[in-house]
Motif scaffolding. Sequence first.
Motif, PDB file in Angstrom:
ATOM      1  N   GLU A 214       0.831  -1.207   0.000  1.00 37.91           N
ATOM      2  CA  GLU A 214       0.000   0.000   0.000  1.00 37.91           C
ATOM      3  C   GLU A 214       0.866   1.258   0.000  1.00 37.91           C
ATOM      4  N   GLU A 215       1.998   1.214   0.724  1.00 31.30           N
ATOM      5  CA  GLU A 215       2.890   2.375   0.733  1.00 31.30           C
ATOM      6  C   GLU A 215       3.533   2.577  -0.640  1.00 31.30           C
ATOM      7  N   LEU A 216       3.966   1.476  -1.273  1.00 29.15           N
ATOM      8  CA  LEU A 216       4.498   1.563  -2.627  1.00 29.15           C
ATOM      9  C   LEU A 216       3.461   2.181  -3.558  1.00 29.15           C
ATOM     10  N   ASN A 217       2.234   1.701  -3.469  1.00 31.36           N
ATOM     11  CA  ASN A 217       1.177   2.208  -4.346  1.00 31.36           C
ATOM     12  C   ASN A 217       0.865   3.673  -4.075  1.00 31.36           C
ATOM     13  N   GLN A 218       0.941   4.084  -2.805  1.00 29.06           N
ATOM     14  CA  GLN A 218       0.711   5.493  -2.484  1.00 29.06           C
ATOM     15  C   GLN A 218       1.788   6.372  -3.122  1.00 29.06           C
ATOM     16  N   HIS A 219       3.028   5.912  -3.064  1.00 30.65           N
ATOM     17  CA  HIS A 219       4.112   6.671  -3.702  1.00 30.65           C
ATOM     18  C   HIS A 219       3.890   6.751  -5.210  1.00 30.65           C
ATOM     19  N   LEU A 220       3.502   5.636  -5.818  1.00 27.76           N
ATOM     20  CA  LEU A 220       3.264   5.644  -7.256  1.00 27.76           C
ATOM     21  C   LEU A 220       2.156   6.637  -7.617  1.00 27.76           C
ATOM     22  N   GLY A 221       1.087   6.631  -6.850  1.00 31.70           N
ATOM     23  CA  GLY A 221      -0.016   7.551  -7.114  1.00 31.70           C
ATOM     24  C   GLY A 221       0.403   9.003  -6.965  1.00 31.70           C
ATOM     25  N   ASN A 222       1.165   9.279  -5.908  1.00 32.23           N
ATOM     26  CA  ASN A 222       1.644  10.649  -5.707  1.00 32.23           C
ATOM     27  C   ASN A 222       2.589  11.076  -6.835  1.00 32.23           C
ATOM     28  N   ASP A 223       3.423  10.144  -7.280  1.00 34.45           N
ATOM     29  CA  ASP A 223       4.375  10.463  -8.340  1.00 34.45           C
ATOM     30  C   ASP A 223       3.658  10.762  -9.658  1.00 34.45           C
ATOM     31  N   VAL A 224       2.642   9.975  -9.969  1.00 34.36           N
ATOM     32  CA  VAL A 224       1.919  10.182 -11.228  1.00 34.36           C
ATOM     33  C   VAL A 224       1.238  11.540 -11.236  1.00 34.36           C
ATOM     34  N   GLY A 225       0.580  11.884 -10.130  1.00 37.66           N
ATOM     35  CA  GLY A 225      -0.022  13.210 -10.011  1.00 37.66           C
ATOM     36  C   GLY A 225      -0.779  13.626 -11.259  1.00 37.66           C
ATOM     37  N   ASP A 226      -0.403  14.772 -11.809  1.00 33.97           N
ATOM     38  CA  ASP A 226      -1.049  15.306 -13.006  1.00 33.97           C
ATOM     39  C   ASP A 226      -0.376  14.857 -14.304  1.00 33.97           C
ATOM     40  N   TYR A 227       0.655  14.015 -14.195  1.00 29.02           N
ATOM     41  CA  TYR A 227       1.337  13.576 -15.411  1.00 29.02           C
ATOM     42  C   TYR A 227       0.486  12.614 -16.237  1.00 29.02           C
ATOM     43  N   GLY A 228      -0.418  11.907 -15.581  1.00 28.29           N
ATOM     44  CA  GLY A 228      -1.216  10.928 -16.306  1.00 28.29           C
ATOM     45  C   GLY A 228      -2.383  10.453 -15.469  1.00 28.29           C
ATOM     46  N   THR A 229      -2.968   9.342 -15.895  1.00 22.28           N
ATOM     47  CA  THR A 229      -4.084   8.714 -15.189  1.00 22.28           C
ATOM     48  C   THR A 229      -3.545   7.545 -14.374  1.00 22.28           C
ATOM     49  N   PHE A 230      -3.928   7.477 -13.114  1.00 30.71           N
ATOM     50  CA  PHE A 230      -3.450   6.427 -12.209  1.00 30.71           C
ATOM     51  C   PHE A 230      -4.589   5.452 -11.950  1.00 30.71           C
ATOM     52  N   VAL A 231      -4.344   4.148 -12.170  1.00 30.36           N
ATOM     53  CA  VAL A 231      -5.407   3.153 -12.026  1.00 30.36           C
ATOM     54  C   VAL A 231      -5.070   2.163 -10.919  1.00 30.36           C
ATOM     55  N   ASN A 232      -6.128   1.653 -10.264  1.00 28.52           N
ATOM     56  CA  ASN A 232      -5.988   0.896  -9.024  1.00 28.52           C
ATOM     57  C   ASN A 232      -6.169  -0.605  -9.252  1.00 28.52           C
ATOM     58  N   VAL A 233      -5.098  -1.259  -9.648  1.00 27.03           N
ATOM     59  CA  VAL A 233      -5.112  -2.710  -9.819  1.00 27.03           C
ATOM     60  C   VAL A 233      -5.171  -3.410  -8.468  1.00 27.03           C
ATOM     61  N   PHE A 234      -4.540  -2.828  -7.448  1.00 29.93           N
ATOM     62  CA  PHE A 234      -4.570  -3.397  -6.099  1.00 29.93           C
ATOM     63  C   PHE A 234      -6.011  -3.615  -5.636  1.00 29.93           C
ATOM     64  N   HIS A 235      -6.852  -2.625  -5.845  1.00 27.23           N
ATOM     65  CA  HIS A 235      -8.255  -2.734  -5.456  1.00 27.23           C
ATOM     66  C   HIS A 235      -8.973  -3.792  -6.297  1.00 27.23           C
ATOM     67  N   ALA A 236      -8.696  -3.819  -7.592  1.00 30.44           N
ATOM     68  CA  ALA A 236      -9.363  -4.782  -8.472  1.00 30.44           C
ATOM     69  C   ALA A 236      -9.023  -6.223  -8.120  1.00 30.44           C
ATOM     70  N   PHE A 237      -7.861  -6.435  -7.534  1.00 33.74           N
ATOM     71  CA  PHE A 237      -7.443  -7.782  -7.138  1.00 33.74           C
ATOM     72  C   PHE A 237      -7.960  -8.164  -5.745  1.00 33.74           C
ATOM     73  N   GLY A 238      -8.695  -7.287  -5.095  1.00 32.60           N
ATOM     74  CA  GLY A 238      -9.260  -7.614  -3.791  1.00 32.60           C
ATOM     75  C   GLY A 238      -8.760  -6.772  -2.659  1.00 32.60           C
ATOM     76  N   GLY A 239      -7.817  -5.876  -2.944  1.00 31.42           N
ATOM     77  CA  GLY A 239      -7.348  -4.960  -1.922  1.00 31.42           C
ATOM     78  C   GLY A 239      -6.559  -5.622  -0.814  1.00 31.42           C
ATOM     79  N   ALA A 240      -6.718  -5.086   0.400  1.00 28.48           N
ATOM     80  CA  ALA A 240      -5.891  -5.498   1.537  1.00 28.48           C
ATOM     81  C   ALA A 240      -6.468  -6.679   2.308  1.00 28.48           C
ATOM     82  N   LYS A 241      -7.592  -7.213   1.874  1.00 31.64           N
ATOM     83  CA  LYS A 241      -8.230  -8.309   2.594  1.00 31.64           C
ATOM     84  C   LYS A 241      -7.311  -9.522   2.691  1.00 31.64           C
ATOM     85  N   VAL A 242      -7.203 -10.098   3.905  1.00 34.20           N
ATOM     86  CA  VAL A 242      -6.395 -11.294   4.140  1.00 34.20           C
ATOM     87  C   VAL A 242      -7.227 -12.315   4.906  1.00 34.20           C
TER      88      VAL A 242
END
Length: 284
Positions: A214-242
């Motif tokens: 989740e921290e890696l993904n947060q950094h990726l999202g922050n880095d993308v910012g306004d440069y492009g569109t950021f999509v959430n594969v983590f959520h599509a795969f089921g998220g943080a549920k264990v």
Amino acid sequence: MSGLLKHWRIVAPVILICSLLLTVVPSAMAASVGHGASPSSSKEYYLALGDSLAFGFQPNLDFRHGYVDDLSKYLVAHDDEFQPVANMACNGETSTTMLNGKCPYPSIRKYPYKGAQFEAALDYLHQHAGHVALVTLDIGANDTKNDINLQTCKIEKQKFATDLATLDKNLTHTILPQLEAALTINGQATGQLIVMNYYDPFQNICSDTVPFTEELNQHLGNDVGDYGTFVNVFHAFGGAKVPNPNICSYTWMCQKVPDIHATDLGYRVIEDVFEDALQSEILA
């Protein structure tokens, strides 16, 4: 499970080495970057960049059903002006090797080029300036994968922080701004850049990895910012549920020899996420 993972870590490189002998690059895809004819004004192009997920790697050596392959088929089917994808992804690529070369498996490529992936991408974008309607990117997982000890499920926190900082720098100082610039003519965007985050293949065996994914993904999202569109594969795969029930069907992690890569189904799930993010004018 730790024994299986140890086995997987030994076998995975062997699988990749074998694929060097089995992968055949179709001649139709073998035109070198920078030597193609000038594009027709009616043609549109899709450029895919990234690591083994963009490449579409699977341990059964089926490399034809990755999310990039699926998305390319979708684009061509919905708009006959689209050309088949130029997939420059390289297995094992990090943000650093993307910039500097020395990808671990340079011979396993669907679109041949010399040198660094990023340099080849910029050459392609300049060659087809104004006609590359879509660029997709996944990068970053390999930057931090060695920070996790899968035998103990421990994360080297300081190294993880250092590797994240390097990833942030590579993305925000070079990769993203230069891709955005190459997709801009006279101040107008001529194509869409879509960047994905990552699912956590280890969450059912090492639940401590979830916060770090989740921290890696947060950094990726922050880095993308306004440069492009950021999509959430983590959520599509089921998220943080264990435990995450999708891991066994969306990845190869529950096989006799576990592997982190997506299955055909998993790649289709990723493709759906990208498809949903496409701007309407791409298929206008």
